[in-house]
Design a protein around this motif. Structure first.
Motif, PDB file in Angstrom:
ATOM      1  N   LYS A  28       0.826  -1.210   0.000  1.00 55.01           N
ATOM      2  CA  LYS A  28       0.000   0.000   0.000  1.00 55.01           C
ATOM      3  C   LYS A  28       0.861   1.262   0.000  1.00 55.01           C
ATOM      4  CE  LYS A  28      -3.897   2.195   2.389  1.00 55.01           C
ATOM      5  NZ  LYS A  28      -3.336   3.562   2.343  1.00 55.01           N
ATOM      6  N   THR A  29       1.931   1.254   0.767  1.00 46.82           N
ATOM      7  CA  THR A  29       2.810   2.428   0.835  1.00 46.82           C
ATOM      8  C   THR A  29       3.375   2.772  -0.542  1.00 46.82           C
ATOM      9  OG1 THR A  29       3.413   1.992   3.135  1.00 46.82           O
ATOM     10  CG2 THR A  29       4.938   3.341   1.835  1.00 46.82           C
ATOM     11  N   ILE A  30       3.876   1.743  -1.257  1.00 49.51           N
ATOM     12  CA  ILE A  30       4.485   1.982  -2.569  1.00 49.51           C
ATOM     13  C   ILE A  30       3.432   2.419  -3.584  1.00 49.51           C
ATOM     14  CG2 ILE A  30       5.627   0.841  -4.516  1.00 49.51           C
ATOM     15  CD1 ILE A  30       7.090  -0.890  -2.417  1.00 49.51           C
ATOM     16  N   LEU A  31       2.313   1.739  -3.620  1.00 44.00           N
ATOM     17  CA  LEU A  31       1.275   2.089  -4.597  1.00 44.00           C
ATOM     18  C   LEU A  31       0.693   3.468  -4.325  1.00 44.00           C
ATOM     19  CD1 LEU A  31      -0.585  -1.337  -4.980  1.00 44.00           C
ATOM     20  CD2 LEU A  31       1.119  -0.328  -6.505  1.00 44.00           C
ATOM     21  N   ASP A  32       0.510   3.819  -3.045  1.00 39.40           N
ATOM     22  CA  ASP A  32       0.004   5.153  -2.714  1.00 39.40           C
ATOM     23  C   ASP A  32       1.000   6.238  -3.109  1.00 39.40           C
ATOM     24  OD1 ASP A  32      -2.283   4.040  -1.724  1.00 39.40           O
ATOM     25  OD2 ASP A  32      -1.800   4.359   0.400  1.00 39.40           O
ATOM     26  N   GLU A  33       2.284   5.982  -2.893  1.00 37.97           N
ATOM     27  CA  GLU A  33       3.326   6.953  -3.239  1.00 37.97           C
ATOM     28  C   GLU A  33       3.330   7.230  -4.740  1.00 37.97           C
ATOM     29  OE1 GLU A  33       6.999   9.131  -1.948  1.00 37.97           O
ATOM     30  OE2 GLU A  33       5.141   8.443  -1.017  1.00 37.97           O
ATOM     31  N   ILE A  34       3.272   6.177  -5.529  1.00 32.65           N
ATOM     32  CA  ILE A  34       3.277   6.343  -6.986  1.00 32.65           C
ATOM     33  C   ILE A  34       1.957   6.948  -7.459  1.00 32.65           C
ATOM     34  CG2 ILE A  34       3.313   5.069  -9.180  1.00 32.65           C
ATOM     35  CD1 ILE A  34       5.364   3.201  -7.901  1.00 32.65           C
ATOM     36  N   PRO A  86      14.234  -4.274   0.957  1.00 29.76           N
ATOM     37  CA  PRO A  86      12.782  -4.490   0.999  1.00 29.76           C
ATOM     38  C   PRO A  86      12.024  -3.749  -0.102  1.00 29.76           C
ATOM     39  CG  PRO A  86      13.651  -4.066   3.199  1.00 29.76           C
ATOM     40  CD  PRO A  86      14.763  -3.805   2.246  1.00 29.76           C
ATOM     41  N   THR A  87      12.418  -2.495  -0.382  1.00 29.22           N
ATOM     42  CA  THR A  87      11.676  -1.731  -1.384  1.00 29.22           C
ATOM     43  C   THR A  87      11.868  -2.315  -2.768  1.00 29.22           C
ATOM     44  OG1 THR A  87      11.822   0.301  -0.080  1.00 29.22           O
ATOM     45  CG2 THR A  87      11.341   0.538  -2.428  1.00 29.22           C
ATOM     46  N   SER A  96       0.121   9.103  -5.932  1.00 29.11           N
ATOM     47  CA  SER A  96       0.048  10.535  -5.628  1.00 29.11           C
ATOM     48  C   SER A  96       1.125  11.349  -6.330  1.00 29.11           C
ATOM     49  CB  SER A  96       0.141  10.757  -4.120  1.00 29.11           C
ATOM     50  OG  SER A  96       1.383  10.282  -3.620  1.00 29.11           O
ATOM     51  N   ARG A  97       2.329  10.766  -6.525  1.00 35.01           N
ATOM     52  CA  ARG A  97       3.444  11.535  -7.070  1.00 35.01           C
ATOM     53  C   ARG A  97       3.666  11.319  -8.562  1.00 35.01           C
ATOM     54  NH1 ARG A  97       8.609  10.343  -3.585  1.00 35.01           N
ATOM     55  NH2 ARG A  97       9.467  11.830  -5.093  1.00 35.01           N
ATOM     56  N   GLY A  98       3.079  10.274  -9.113  1.00 35.24           N
ATOM     57  CA  GLY A  98       3.320   9.971 -10.516  1.00 35.24           C
ATOM     58  C   GLY A  98       4.441   8.961 -10.665  1.00 35.24           C
ATOM     59  N   PRO A  99       4.898   8.673 -11.899  1.00 33.23           N
ATOM     60  CA  PRO A  99       5.944   7.672 -12.116  1.00 33.23           C
ATOM     61  C   PRO A  99       7.203   7.984 -11.317  1.00 33.23           C
ATOM     62  CG  PRO A  99       5.000   8.386 -14.195  1.00 33.23           C
ATOM     63  CD  PRO A  99       4.461   9.314 -13.151  1.00 33.23           C
ATOM     64  N   LEU A 100       7.759   6.951 -10.673  1.00 32.29           N
ATOM     65  CA  LEU A 100       8.943   7.121  -9.837  1.00 32.29           C
ATOM     66  C   LEU A 100       9.973   6.048 -10.167  1.00 32.29           C
ATOM     67  CD1 LEU A 100       7.274   7.780  -6.351  1.00 32.29           C
ATOM     68  CD2 LEU A 100       8.281   9.482  -7.890  1.00 32.29           C
ATOM     69  N   THR A 101      11.240   6.390 -10.008  1.00 34.79           N
ATOM     70  CA  THR A 101      12.315   5.416 -10.174  1.00 34.79           C
ATOM     71  C   THR A 101      12.533   4.689  -8.849  1.00 34.79           C
ATOM     72  OG1 THR A 101      14.073   6.940  -9.511  1.00 34.79           O
ATOM     73  CG2 THR A 101      13.429   6.949 -11.847  1.00 34.79           C
ATOM     74  N   LEU A 102      13.261   3.600  -8.929  1.00 34.92           N
ATOM     75  CA  LEU A 102      13.578   2.860  -7.712  1.00 34.92           C
ATOM     76  C   LEU A 102      14.380   3.730  -6.750  1.00 34.92           C
ATOM     77  CD1 LEU A 102      13.293   0.105  -6.345  1.00 34.92           C
ATOM     78  CD2 LEU A 102      15.404  -0.607  -7.490  1.00 34.92           C
ATOM     79  N   THR A 138      14.230   4.032   0.685  1.00 36.36           N
ATOM     80  CA  THR A 138      14.522   4.851   1.854  1.00 36.36           C
ATOM     81  C   THR A 138      16.034   5.041   1.952  1.00 36.36           C
ATOM     82  OG1 THR A 138      14.773   2.978   3.362  1.00 36.36           O
ATOM     83  CG2 THR A 138      12.537   3.824   3.013  1.00 36.36           C
ATOM     84  N   GLU A 139      16.459   5.997   2.744  1.00 30.77           N
ATOM     85  CA  GLU A 139      17.889   6.291   2.868  1.00 30.77           C
ATOM     86  C   GLU A 139      18.666   5.133   3.477  1.00 30.77           C
ATOM     87  OE1 GLU A 139      18.387   9.869   5.032  1.00 30.77           O
ATOM     88  OE2 GLU A 139      17.478  11.162   3.492  1.00 30.77           O
TER      89      GLU A 139
END
Length: 397
Positions: free
Chosen positions: A121-127, A151-152, A129-135, A140-141
């Motif tokens: 859910k975290t990954i799908l929600d992030e994409i 994990p990501t 709301s923000r649009g296409p994202l790279t790995l 996370t840092e």
């Protein structure tokens, strides 16, 4: 137990080889990246960039364009022509084939590596709301980068495999992950086909690409089990075939048969990338061309027989040489090379030189040099003479 029907077609080894090269190899008719991708059904991706990227070489060898032109066709336009998927390893797949991989998307959702609901859910929600994202943008840092699967990355890869994410564009060499409903046309966005319907169609496509192939060859092309391929092949239009000196029965696509008795009309001699579709399955390469081709890039240097990034040389419907290739600045370098038994060395040298000229154009390089220790002195001398003749024949800019 599945029984293979009696052979409907009998082919000599030469006919099988002719069919194979006509079906999957470079052709004088190829001009368009999308059309070549559709003919091959999948083109392997790889991170090695010693000479060029694997997909660039596979596609440009067939379109007679440059590696830059290939990437422009794939990712430089608004409307994508392919999506990335583990079809045969990591691969580019024609966009309209999305429905055919529903069987693998369903399987991916059942694997233990499939992300837990919270991370998913975290990954799908992030994409969302923000649009296409790279790995890189999703990690996370505290997570590792590069080759390591934190994990990501693990979650993103399995969401790609399950079809909850899609990759149809890259920025540089970075994949852009997006929701499929925003990146895949709605008419393709379906999982309606059953597993057997998906696989029967994909086996038919693979049969058309390979021309003539064993069950094992076809299974390898799709990375499915040979047992599954053997069970479903009788439901395809492929014809049962017996090939001279092959221990296993084969299957031939009806559209490929006319090539069996026609002289092959090849383009110019061409170096094949180590990940080229024509040489994907090593046992098949040996059976067809009497050449043992292995990828040695991941071996320690002292264990390599032929070199790091070794490209077989295709001339007509034979593999006649191989070369370990790299580039430095604007120069193509032959690090190591060897000729296969068969053609006269002078003829092989001429084909080799013409293939170098073609590869220079593909990779936008200006010169070719042969390392002094690339081969025995007589071979290096013959190659340099052939290269000089080929240069003299080229029109001046």
């Amino acid at each position: 137990m599945t029984r293979t029907p009696a052979p409907a077609v009998f082919l000599s080894l030469a006919q099988a080889r002719r069919i194979t090269v006509a079906s999957a190899g470079p052709s004088t008719a190829d001009t368009d990246t999308a059309a070549v991708l559709a003919r091959l059904n999948a083109v392997q991706l790889d991170t090695i960039n010693t000479l060029a990227r694997a997909h660039q070489l596979t596609l440009a060898t067939r379109t007679r364009t440059s590696t830059t032109d290939v990437d422009t066709a794939l990712w430089g336009k608004r409307d994508p022509i392919a999506f990335e998927y583990p079809a045969h390893a990591a691969a580019l797949v024609p966009l309209h084939h999305w429905p055919l991989w529903a069987f693998r998307r369903r399987t991916s959702r059942q694997r233990r590596e499939y992300p837990a609901p919270g991370l998913r859910k975290t990954i799908l929600d992030e994409i969302s709301s923000r649009g296409p994202l790279t790995l890189r943008e999703l990690r996370t840092e505290r997570e590792p980068s590069g080759w390591d699967w934190g994990p990501t990355r693990t979650a993103v890869e399995f969401l790609l495999w399950s079809g909850e994410l899609a990759c149809t564009h890259r920025t540089g060499w970075q994949r852009q992950f997006d929701l499929p409903q925003r990146s895949v046309p709605e008419k393709f966005l379906t999982d309606a086909l059953t597993d057997d319907d998906c696989l029967t169609t994909l086996l038919t496509h693979a049969g058309r690409t390979l021309g003539t192939a064993t069950s094992d060859d076809l299974a390898d092309y799709l990375r499915i089990t040979t047992a599954t391929a053997t069970r479903l092949l009788p439901d395809t239009p492929l014809l049962t075939t017996r090939v001279e000196n092959w221990n296993s029965p084969a299957w031939t696509h009806p559209d490929a048969l006319p090539a069996a008795d026609q002289p092959h009309q090849p383009g110019e001699p061409a170096f094949l990338a180590p990940f080229d579709n024509l040489i994907w399955h090593r046992p098949r390469t040996t059976r067809l061309f009497n050449v043992t081709h292995t990828l040695e890039a991941y071996k320690p240097a002292h264990r390599r027989v032929h070199g790091y990034y070794v490209c077989p040389l295709l001339a007509g419907d034979h593999l006649i040489a191989r070369a370990d290739l790299t580039h430095h600045h604007d120069t193509l370098t032959i690090v190591r090379t060897s000729f296969e038994p068969g053609p006269h060395p002078t003829d092989t040298a001429e084909h080799f030189a013409r293939a170098c000229t073609r590869l220079q154009k593909t990779t936008a390089l200006r010169h070719t040099v042969i390392a002094d220790n690339a081969a025995p002195p007589a071979t290096v001398k013959a190659l340099n003479h052939a290269l000089n003749r080929t240069r003299a024949e080229q029109p001046h800019p």
